[in-house]
Design a protein around this motif. Sequence first.
Motif, mmCIF file in Angstrom:
data_model
loop_
_atom_site.group_PDB
_atom_site.id
_atom_site.type_symbol
_atom_site.label_atom_id
_atom_site.label_comp_id
_atom_site.label_asym_id
_atom_site.label_seq_id
_atom_site.Cartn_x
_atom_site.Cartn_y
_atom_site.Cartn_z
ATOM 1 N N ARG A 11 1.244 -1.603 -0.219
ATOM 2 C CA ARG A 11 -0.209 -0.220 -0.139
ATOM 3 C C ARG A 11 0.922 1.002 0.279
ATOM 4 N N ARG A 12 0.937 1.785 -0.880
ATOM 5 C CA ARG A 12 1.180 3.443 -0.845
ATOM 6 C C ARG A 12 0.758 4.754 -0.878
ATOM 7 N N PHE A 13 1.458 5.034 0.090
ATOM 8 C CA PHE A 13 0.274 6.571 0.183
ATOM 9 C C PHE A 13 0.433 7.264 -1.032
ATOM 10 N N LYS A 14 -1.290 7.950 -1.253
ATOM 11 C CA LYS A 14 -1.370 8.658 -1.670
ATOM 12 C C LYS A 14 -0.806 10.493 -1.440
ATOM 13 N N PRO A 15 -0.174 10.827 -1.940
ATOM 14 C CA PRO A 15 0.162 12.035 -1.713
ATOM 15 C C PRO A 15 -1.139 13.174 -1.738
ATOM 16 N N ASP A 16 -1.680 14.750 -1.140
ATOM 17 C CA ASP A 16 -2.767 15.207 -1.483
ATOM 18 C C ASP A 16 -2.231 16.410 -1.496
ATOM 19 N N GLY A 17 -3.363 17.480 -2.143
ATOM 20 C CA GLY A 17 -2.537 18.875 -1.982
ATOM 21 C C GLY A 17 -1.894 19.359 -0.249
ATOM 22 N N SER A 18 -2.706 18.807 0.564
ATOM 23 C CA SER A 18 -1.793 19.289 2.004
ATOM 24 C C SER A 18 -0.040 19.334 2.081
ATOM 25 N N TRP A 19 0.792 18.219 0.841
ATOM 26 C CA TRP A 19 1.642 17.778 1.697
ATOM 27 C C TRP A 19 2.711 19.643 1.681
ATOM 28 N N ASN A 52 25.412 24.422 -5.124
ATOM 29 C CA ASN A 52 26.523 23.585 -5.567
ATOM 30 C C ASN A 52 26.718 22.721 -4.992
ATOM 31 N N VAL A 53 25.385 23.270 -3.377
ATOM 32 C CA VAL A 53 25.552 21.656 -2.979
ATOM 33 C C VAL A 53 24.622 21.046 -2.309
ATOM 34 N N MET A 54 24.191 19.568 -2.877
ATOM 35 C CA MET A 54 22.631 19.550 -2.591
ATOM 36 C C MET A 54 23.180 17.881 -1.685
ATOM 37 N N ALA A 55 21.995 17.891 -0.821
ATOM 38 C CA ALA A 55 21.769 16.675 -0.187
ATOM 39 C C ALA A 55 21.056 15.928 -0.224
ATOM 40 N N VAL A 56 20.511 14.573 0.248
ATOM 41 C CA VAL A 56 19.808 13.371 -0.479
ATOM 42 C C VAL A 56 19.547 12.410 0.332
ATOM 43 N N VAL A 57 17.734 12.506 0.729
ATOM 44 C CA VAL A 57 18.362 11.126 1.347
ATOM 45 C C VAL A 57 16.813 10.625 0.633
ATOM 46 N N GLY A 58 17.091 9.062 0.520
ATOM 47 C CA GLY A 58 15.699 8.276 -0.006
ATOM 48 C C GLY A 58 14.843 7.541 0.849
ATOM 49 N N LEU A 59 13.527 7.480 0.071
ATOM 50 C CA LEU A 59 12.471 7.278 0.879
ATOM 51 C C LEU A 59 12.436 5.679 0.647
ATOM 52 N N ALA A 60 11.683 4.679 1.363
ATOM 53 C CA ALA A 60 11.353 3.195 1.202
ATOM 54 C C ALA A 60 10.458 3.054 1.892
ATOM 55 N N GLY A 61 9.416 1.808 0.751
ATOM 56 C CA GLY A 61 8.218 1.931 2.025
ATOM 57 C C GLY A 61 7.321 2.225 1.654
ATOM 58 N N GLN A 62 5.798 2.728 2.107
ATOM 59 C CA GLN A 62 4.454 3.353 1.525
ATOM 60 C C GLN A 62 4.586 4.617 1.290
ATOM 61 N N LEU A 63 5.508 5.121 1.195
ATOM 62 C CA LEU A 63 6.440 6.455 0.498
ATOM 63 C C LEU A 63 7.848 5.896 0.290
ATOM 64 N N CYS A 64 8.121 6.279 -1.506
ATOM 65 C CA CYS A 64 9.043 5.714 -2.021
ATOM 66 C C CYS A 64 9.842 7.101 -3.126
ATOM 67 N N GLY A 65 10.807 7.458 -3.326
ATOM 68 C CA GLY A 65 11.411 8.534 -3.378
ATOM 69 C C GLY A 65 12.612 8.903 -2.808
ATOM 70 N N VAL A 66 12.675 10.216 -3.394
ATOM 71 C CA VAL A 66 13.575 11.038 -3.166
ATOM 72 C C VAL A 66 13.476 12.397 -2.091
ATOM 73 N N CYS A 67 14.244 12.663 -0.883
ATOM 74 C CA CYS A 67 13.732 13.683 -0.594
ATOM 75 C C CYS A 67 14.994 14.553 -0.964
ATOM 76 N N SER A 68 15.331 15.903 -1.383
ATOM 77 C CA SER A 68 16.931 16.685 -1.765
ATOM 78 C C SER A 68 16.695 17.967 -1.395
ATOM 79 N N MET A 69 17.921 18.352 -1.122
ATOM 80 C CA MET A 69 17.723 20.004 -0.688
ATOM 81 C C MET A 69 19.307 20.681 -1.206
ATOM 82 N N ARG A 70 18.924 21.734 -2.012
ATOM 83 C CA ARG A 70 20.138 22.163 -2.792
ATOM 84 C C ARG A 70 20.195 23.684 -2.063
ATOM 85 N N PHE A 71 21.836 23.746 -1.810
ATOM 86 C CA PHE A 71 22.107 25.184 -0.946
ATOM 87 C C PHE A 71 22.806 25.317 -2.595
#
Lengths: 164, 128
Positions: A11-19, A52-71
Amino acid sequence: MNPALTQGAQRRFKPDGSWTTLLETATREVFEIMLGTEVAIVPRPVEGPSGNVMAVVGLAGQLCGVCSMRFTLEGAGRIAKKMLGTDQIASETEVKDAVGEICNMVAGNFKAKISNLAEGCLLSAPTVITGSDFSCHPLTDGESFEICANFEDQRVWVILELSG
Amino acid sequence: MKSIRVLIVDDSAVIRKIVGRCLRHAGIDLQGVMQASNGMEGLAVIRKGAVDLILSDIKMPAMDGLEFLQGYRTLENAKNTPVVMITCEGSESRVVEALPAGARGYIRKPFTPDQVKERIAPLLEGLR
């Protein structure tokens, strides 16, 4: 197999407008709590994520993907100095450590805000990429959320890209 | 309250520094703050000398916080030392695993100095 990953396959979580708002709140809180600084969410600049600096964290499970930040380099350096509580210039290692932790905390704080998700989503250890000419292309096929914040006149991007 | 020796185990040097700052902010009389970047290093620090309080990250390379908990309980000079876990996960499931393994509480990142104080103050009462 970890239960979170097993459930994720079911079961994957479905994103909604509040995210987008949740991502903004998660980002603001991390900066306020860990750096004692308020960040302002700004309208998305047309040119899109950069820095020029990017941090990346992977997500796995019911929410699967990548959260990244650029600075920007300057912004990443200031974040490290604030976290370390020093006026001295942070070393490259400290800067990478600091932005990786910030990204990790934003991702963790974001998922904690989604009801019933926390148990079903795992975060990877952060990875930090530095350089002047690169693009990030997560091979995800779902929705994405992008916010741009102003931290001491430096742009900070937070991007959440999800698999469908 | 007696002057205490604290061990902070976290793979992030920045977080170790912040936690150390929070302990000072809490007004704790620190005899020493030892640091380790993973569970294995943490166990090595304890083998060299007893500590009064341990704060440990859960997710670390080489030896994570849960393995560290299992290991430190076997050390004669540490088995009664309170351990507080630090986690970035919104999930409490790993913390739930840590509590029966000996952890006395947890702090979720991001944290304020006051939250750190609030979590460790009851444990320090026992050290009086």
